[in-house]
Structure formats: C-alpha cells, structure tokens
Motif scaffolding. Structure first.
Motif, short mmCIF file in Angstrom:
data_model
loop_
_atom_site.label_atom_id
_atom_site.label_comp_id
_atom_site.label_asym_id
_atom_site.label_seq_id
_atom_site.Cartn_x
_atom_site.Cartn_y
_atom_site.Cartn_z
N ARG B 379 -10.04 16.55 9.01
CA ARG B 379 -10.23 15.33 8.24
C ARG B 379 -11.50 15.29 7.38
O ARG B 379 -11.52 14.65 6.35
N SER B 380 -12.55 15.95 7.83
CA SER B 380 -13.76 15.86 7.04
C SER B 380 -13.69 16.89 5.92
O SER B 380 -12.87 17.79 5.94
N LYS B 381 -14.57 16.72 4.95
CA LYS B 381 -14.58 17.69 3.87
C LYS B 381 -15.82 18.53 3.95
O LYS B 381 -16.31 19.05 2.96
N MET B 382 -16.35 18.66 5.17
CA MET B 382 -17.61 19.35 5.35
C MET B 382 -17.49 20.81 4.93
O MET B 382 -16.50 21.47 5.24
N TRP B 383 -18.53 21.27 4.28
CA TRP B 383 -18.55 22.66 3.88
C TRP B 383 -18.66 23.52 5.15
O TRP B 383 -19.38 23.20 6.08
#
Lengths: 363, 565
Positions: B379-383
């Motif tokens: 769900r997150s767009k963390m690199w």
C-alpha cells in the motif's frame, strides 16, 4: 454544498510524469461540473486530488472559504463514487450505505432511517440485506451513489461512474445522477471521457488535455465555440479547412470576426474563439465547421459555400452522412437530418453554413 | 503522512529483523571464520574440506536435497495438473487431504517407519509370513536403504509445497492464454509444453528451491534414522562440545552458502518472466468433469499418495496403541494405556503446554509484523519497499539449523540475547522470537497476497466516506484479507508447533521442552519411551491436521499463493 476553488495545482509522479501542469478551476455552488478528456489527460488525478487521495505538489484547494489542501480525505466531507464502485464485498448493501454514518457516530434509529432513506433515494428499497455480488451493475452503481449521498457530503465526486454499464443503462443513469444531484443541491465533479455524457447532463464542462485545462464553459459554449482544434475535435465530429485571412470583418463588442479565403478561392467568414488571439491579414487559420452545420444549398451566396462531389453516403435513419470531396480536394463530412431525398455518389453539390456555425482557429 | 508511517514501520521491522535474524546469522559466520586470536581465517573451512567424513556428510546432505526435490516433483506435478484441469469424485476432500502430510512431522513419522521397516519390523514379519523371506536371515531394510528412506520420507512430506506452488501458478494463469493457443490449433500436449509449462516455471522453481533447502538441511529425519553421515546431524552432534569446537559453525556456514545460492538462483529465474501472470484471471478456468472409471482412477491416485504419505504416521499410530509390536505385522494387542501413561509423564503435558505457548506467541508476533510489512509493501509508495519484500523472504533461504546456532551462541554466557532467557533458564522468549523469525515469510506472503487481491479503492472509498486511514484499514482492509491472513497464521502456527532445529538446540531443561524435543527425549528413554513418544506424536498430528484443513478450507484454491515466494 460548497463551491470548489482550485488554485495553481501541480502534480507529478517521479521526475518525468507530469500529471497536472498547473490547474486553476472554479466549480460553483450546486453545479454539476464535468472534467472531460481522453485517458491520461489528468482528469482522474485532479479528481483524486480534490478528494484528498493525492496530495498536490503545489497549489491550493478550497471548499468554500476553507483551505482543504493538507486536510486528509476522511475530514474533507467529499464523498467519492469510484469507477469500480468499490463496494465492500464483506458487507451487505445496507452496511455499505450505513458505513459513512457510523463513522460519523450516528447510531440507532437515525442510522437505520437515513440508510433506508438513502436507498429509497436511488430506488433500491428492500435491498438492504442483499449481498453486493447479488446485484446487477446498475444496482451496484446506485448503491455506490447512495453510500456517497447518505453522508450529505459537501461535494460529490464521481469517477467515470457509468463506464461499466451498458449503453441503455448509461442513458438512464446519467439523467438519474443529474436528478439526484439537483434534488440534493450538491456540488458535484464528474469525470468522464464520454463527450456525449458530458454535453447532455453537465452544467459546465472543463476539457482537459496533457495535464491542463483546455477550455471551461457550458456544454453549448464548448461545443459551438471551441477555442482550439483539440477541443473542437474532442467535442464531436468536425471539418477542418485551411485558408488565409483576407479581411477583418469586425473587432468590437460582437467579438473578433474575420473573412478567410482558401487556396481554391472559397470564402469563409466566422468568429475567432480563442481569447487574445487576433490573426492579421494574410495569417493562416483553420476553419472548423461541424457536419450538421452544413446544408445542401446553391442559392448563389458566395460566403461560407463549398462546391464538391458526393463520394459516399451512410444512411443512419434519423440522419444521413455524406462524404463530400470539395473541388479543392478536401474531404468534408456532412450530416443531414431527416433527409428529403438522397443524393447519389458523383453528384455535384454546393454546401453552405451559417456564419455563427463557422469557427476560426489557430492552425 | 502515509510515507512517514511506512518509513517508521520499515525502520522498526528492519531493526527487529536485523537483530534477530541477521545478527545470529552473522554470528555463526563469525565463529566459522575467526580463529582463537580473532583473526580472519579459513582454517576451519579447510579442515572440513580436507576431512573425508565432513565431505561425505555435506555430499550426502546435498544428494538428499537433490533426490528429495526430484521425487517431490514427480509426485507434485501430476497431482497439480490433474486437480487444475479436472473434477473427479471426492475432489473437494482429496485435494485437502493431500496437503495434510506437510504438517505431519516426518520426524515423528520416521519413528513409525523404523518399526515397520526395521529388522524385527512389520514388513519383514509380513514377508516371513508369506514365505518370501527366511525368518533366520531377515533383511535390514533401513541399514541398506537409509538414504532412500530419508529421500522418500522427505518427498512424501514436502510435495504439498511444490503442489501448492504449481497449482497457484496455474491458477494465476489467464485461461485465455491457453484458449488462444487452442484457437490457433495447438493440441493439448503442445499447449501444455509450449504455453502452460513455461508460464508455470517460476512457480515450479520457487517451490523446488524451498523443497531443496528444506531437505538439504533436514535434521529430524536423519537423526531418527540414525543416519549420521550427513551434515545436519554432524552439526547437531557437534553441539555437545560446542564451546571448544568451531567445526559445526564452519559446516553451518557452508550449508548457508549453498542454500542462499540456490535461493538466489531461483529468484533470478523467477524474476525473469512475470508476463502473463495476472493476479486476477479474466475468466475462470473450465474444470472438466471426469466421469466413470477415469474419474475414480484419479481419485484413487490422490488417495494413494495420501495413504503412502501417511503410512509412517499410521505406523506411529499403531505404535502408540500397541502393547507390544515386535516381529509381527500388526501389534499383537491394542491398548490405550500409553495415552494414559503419557498424560502422567512429566515431559508430555508440560511439552504440550510449552509448545502451545511458544507457537501462539510466535504466531501473534508474526501476524502483527506480517500485516505491517505487507501494508508497507503493497500500500505505501515508499522507495525500496521491494528490497524489504526480498529481505523478509530470506529466512526461507537460511536453514533452521543456522539460526538455531546463532541464537544458541548469542544467548549463552551473557551474550547479546541472554536477556531473552527468562527466570530459571526458560527459553520461552528466545523460542518465540526464533519461531517467529523463521515463519514470518509465510505470514508476510499471506498478507501480501491478500492485500494485492483486494482493490485499494475499497479502502479509499472508506476514507472518502469519513473513515480515518487506520479505521479504513481496520474496517475494510483487514476483514478483506482476513481469510488469507488466518490461513497464513494457522500455517505459521502449525510449523512452529513442530519446529525441530530450534527446539532441539535451544530448549535445554526438561521442564521447558517443546513437543518435538520431548518426543526426541522420549525416543531415547528405555522401556515404553517409543510408545509414549508416539502417543504424543499422534496428539500433535491430529491437532495440526485439523488446523491445516481449516486453513485451506478458508482460502480455497488460491491457497497456493501462500507458497509463492
């Protein structure tokens, strides 16, 4: 029921993908406002930014007087209807609709009453105990609508709500949505790529392209006075002819009107729609005339008249479509309503348009 | 805001992971490569590679791994293909039954096998009765065939992993791919060879890599078979003089290297071809109904695999209810007294209680970590979230033995983990953490596949209706991944209940023994130790069988996604 003000909103993904270039938009209170554009033009991104599902890189968004730019989705009071409807499969129809009310702390009789009332509003009385997957596409769409409406949102956001329905149902539902929006007095932003849908129900339309707003106006304005070739083409079929400005007819409160002569010597006269653009004599312009604005007429009037030969015709019942090749060699679409008699291929014809139907555009 | 949370979770999880996974592994490697003076040295490795006994042990472990994987493949592929394509009588139950062997501990089964195939075992008794063998010169099946016995037991234990992997790969195939080939005139065999099989290769490799690592590092079965010339057993035996002997560590380092290599290769092959594996097939595959004799033949072959895989465990069952089973086909007389004795035995009740505590603690930890990690990954767009994903799968590549060793040396003599050792030497926390780390991949996979299959718009809709992100996840996200999460948790729990390496190595006082160590201890006691051990084993198997059947009934056909690593 707030107005929505969008000021200089920019959004990009990564370095290369610019979704919104710089969008300024005003959606009036109680307006049914359409964002119209081809896929990838940024309309859904703009809608999700209004909903708070995306954060703009720059710019501000106001609901009425309130700056909601940094406000998280759940505090915006902007209910969204998703393209996929996003109905929760683990809840019944009633539970889906009641969800937003529960999140606002509403309980007991009021919860039940408002849920049933909302279902009634979309003509789904008695469906509250059904499972979501037991509904047809149109019914699911209405549950999604009821779920959004029940919380009495400040604005309603619709993301291509009808794209999963068949043609017949689409026609019914779009009038239904307009009825509901007007009945509740909602400010609604509606995203679609279907220009016919937009023209038929919108109060106002913003045509988007490549992450910016190309034109905003009433359906009639964007259809009859498109400001660019792109808008003219996107709003419906049109013919483009080229020529050079011969005479500036008038430049006053009635607008900027020019006379144009094509290479073959045909003379066109019409309005320049793009504000701020005033082509001089000898400048090249594109003449846009819609197929239904042309009629067969050889009254001898020289202005806005084209001579040519019928190449092909397509009979469609209410209308008939002709493909005509002008003497200059340009192909022109003509559509005639309720045709009295059919013209045969190879027949020589003269076509005429009224001056108010002829638009002069930047090449 | 979302990014901040993702970074925080990642930080915490990575910290936990670094401390409880990477550090013990690093510790093992350190012990293997540092000499007494703390200088880097490959002297210990040299000792291993110049000692024929260790070389033979490593070679045997490798051969066990390869052969077990091949055997597994030949059991799993036909079963998976058949159950993907056809329906047959009793399919619903048979497809669940064939999964059961995965949780039936081969370690326990081996006890049964010994009683059936030993010199005085049931098979010889049968052959003598039938006149095929002279009573005076019985064959020592296990003496001659220990290696193949272990291979067979491993294969019959591990084939469900590969079966589920292949089935999941097939299930994720868009049926239109095959239909397109059919439409262009390909025969069923061509379709299989040119479309289906190549597209399933990633699934097959993923499963095969896990099966290989598992059987390569298997400790329990060789131990019970007294097969001592195999690296894991040599390592286990080496603990006895751990403090002075760095050789087991060096052996562990070698096994770790091989396992990680195999895992990495499978990942590379897996990563190459993602096309055509849509997570949601457009159309459902049409399962054809096999009627009459053909259908029953298929049903029979499923039943046969199940029975073959459970024969050892039936042996265990017979042993647990026999008053005397020695030199006869079936036990001479049946009795329930071992169950009674078992309940009175200090080891049995205690170990059940301990295992329940350890396993549920580990599962609880796994579920919390697993959901948090899956949320970051999906769900997150963390690199760098893909790196996190890969990191979380690493415990699969690291043999249980390695970790157990790391934990052991770090918790002893006031090491970094000694705070995990409770009052009077209770290893509860240590085992909970050890189990949790090793089973985390299962729960992460379950949660990830659940989240990937549920549309993110469902949570966004909840937020746009006024639910905060946390509330939206609680009321919409979590319930939707609930079934696959529960299935992953049950699986983690089942494996934790029967964990062998950590349990044997880390639980050192009898009152803290988990079930597996209690069984191992009972096996070496005189008198009716074997029978009581079997009774304990039967309890554990019934318990786990029910748990696993429940898990797979919950997730249905897509259960295989739990095994897609």
């Amino acid at each position: 029921m707030d107005a929505i003000q969008i000021d200089g909103v920019k959004k990009s993904y990564g370095k290369d993908v610019v979704a919104l270039k710089e969008v300024n938009l005003h959606v009036g209170e109680g307006e049914l406002f359409f964002l119209l554009g081809a896929s990838g033009c940024g309309k859904t991104t703009l809608l999700r930014t209004i909903a708070g599902l995306e954060e703009p890189d720059e710019g501000k968004i106001f609901f009425g007087e309130r700056d909601v730019t940094g406000v998280p989705t759940h505090k915006r009071e902007a209910a969204m209807v998703f393209q996929s409807y996003a109905l929760w499969p683990h809840m019944s129809v009633g539970e889906n609709v009641a969800f937003g009310l529960q999140e606002r702390g509403i309980q007991g009789d009021e919860l039940v009453d408002r849920t049933l009332e909302a279902l009634k509003g979309v003509r789904l009385e008695g469906y509250e105990d059904r499972r979501v997957d037991q509904l047809s596409g149109g019914q699911q769409q209405r549950v999604a609508l009821a779920r959004a409406l029940v919380v009495r949102p400040k604005c309603l956001l619709l993301d291509e709500p009808l794209s999963n329905l068949d043609a017949q149902l689409r026609l019914e539902m779009r009038t239904e949505i307009r009825r509901i929006v007007k009945e509740f007095g909602l400010t609604a932003v509606y995203v679609t790529h279907d220009q016919e849908e937009a023209l038929s129900v919108a109060d106002k339309i913003a045509v988007m392209r490549d992450g910016h707003i190309a034109q905003v106006g009433t359906p009639e304005e964007v259809y009859r006075a498109p400001r660019s070739k792109h808008v003219a083409q996107f709003m419906g079929e049109t013919n483009f002819l080229t020529g050079k400005v011969d005479w500036i007819v008038h430049d006053d409160h009635r607008g900027y009107c020019v006379r144009v002569i094509s290479a073959a010597g045909e003379i066109f006269q019409g309005h320049v729609t793009e504000p701020g653009w005033k082509p001089e004599v000898e400048d090249s312009v594109v003449v846009s005339v819609r197929p239904e604005a042309l009629r067969f007429d050889d009254s001898g009037d020289v202005i806005n008249q084209v001579y040519g030969m019928v190449i092909e015709r397509v009979y469609q019942g209410a209308t008939i479509q002709y493909l005509v090749q002008s003497d200059e060699g340009v192909y022109i679409q003509v559509s005639e309503l309720n045709p009295r008699h059919l013209r045969e291929p190879n027949e020589h014809v003269a076509l005429t348009a009224r001056q108010q139907d002829v638009v002069m555009l930047k090449p | 805001m979302k990014r901040g949370k993702a970074v925080l979770i990642t930080f915490l999880v990575t910290f936990f992971f670094g401390v409880f996974f990477l550090m013990p592994v690093a510790d093992v490697l350190k012990q293997a490569f540092l000499d007494q003076n703390g200088q880097f040295s490959i002297a210990y490795l040299w000792i291993i590679f110049s000692n024929p006994i260790y070389l033979e042990g490593l070679w045997n472990a490798f051969a066990l791994g390869v052969m077990s994987t091949i055997f597994t493949f030949f059991i799993a592929l036909p079963l998976a293909l058949v159950s993907y394509r056809w329906t047959f009588p009793g399919k619903k139950w048979l497809t669940v039954l064939v999964l059961a062997p995965l949780v039936l501990p081969p370690f326990v089964g081996a006890v049964g096998v010994r009683h059936m195939l030993g010199v005085e075992g049931a098979l010889n008794a049968l052959l003598i009765d039938l006149g095929f063998m002279s009573a005076a010169a019985p064959t020592d099946w296990l003496g001659a065939g220990k290696f193949w016995g272990i291979v067979l037991l491993n294969a019959l234990h591990l084939y469900p992993i590969l079966y589920m992997n292949i089935l999941a790969a097939l299930g994720n195939l868009d049926p239109a791919m095959e239909q397109a080939a059919q439409n262009l005139g390909a025969s069923p065999w061509t379709r299989f060879k040119r479309i289906t099989l190549p597209l399933c290769m990633p699934g097959i490799f993923a499963g095969a890599a896990i099966v290989f690592i598992w059987s390569f590092t298997e400790l329990g079965v060789p131990l019970v078979f007294d097969y001592t010339r195999v690296a894991p057993v040599q390592i286990f035996e080496g603990i006895k003089d751990l403090s002075s002997n760095p050789i087991p560590y060096a052996l562990v380092a070698v096994m770790l290297t091989i396992s990680v290599l195999v895992y990495a290769v499978s990942k590379v092959i897996l990563g190459r071809n993602k096309l055509g594996l849509s997570t949601k097939p457009k159309a459902d595959i049409q399962e054809r109904k096999l009627k009459g004799l053909k259908g029953w033949l298929i049903s029979l072959s499923f039943a046969f695999v199940f029975i073959l895989a459970t024969v050892p465990h039936f042996g265990v069952f017979f042993l647990s209810v026999s008053s005397d089973w020695y030199g006869t086909i079936f036990p001479e007389s049946l009795t329930l007294q071992h169950y009674g004795e078992g309940l009175g035995h200090p080891l049995v009740l205690g170990s059940i209680k301990n295992s329940l505590l350890y396993a549920s603690g580990a599962t609880f930890l796994d579920v919390i970590l697993g959901v948090a990690i899956a949320w970051v990954i999906v769900r997150s767009k963390m690199w760098g979230r893909n790196v996190l994903d890969a990191l979380m799968m690493l415990p699969l590549a690291v043999p249980g033995l390695v970790l157990a060793f790391g934990y052991l040396s770090m918790s002893e003599n006031g090491g970094a983990f000694s705070f995990l050792i409770g009052a009077n030497g209770s290893p509860a926390l240590l085992l909970i953490v050890a189990y949790a780390v090793r089973r985390l991949p299962f729960v992460v996979r379950a949660a990830v596949s659940g989240l990937q299959q549920s549309n993110v718009e469902l949570e966004e809709a909840a937020m746009s209706m006024g639910a905060s992100p946390a509330r939206a996840f609680w009321r919409v996200g979590l319930p939707l991944i609930g079934t696959s999460l529960i299935a992953g948790a049950i699986l983690a729990f089942a494996f934790a209940m029967l964990e062998v390496s950590d349990s044997l190595i880390l639980a050192q006082q009898a009152e803290h023994y988990p079930i597996t160590k209690a069984i191992y201890a009972l096996l070496s006691t005189l008198g009716n130790g074997h029978e009581i051990a079997s009774a304990l084993g039967v309890w554990a198997m019934i318990f786990l069988g029910v748990a696993l059947a429940g898990a797979f009934a919950l997730v249905g056909k897509r259960g295989g996604n739990l095994f897609r690593f």
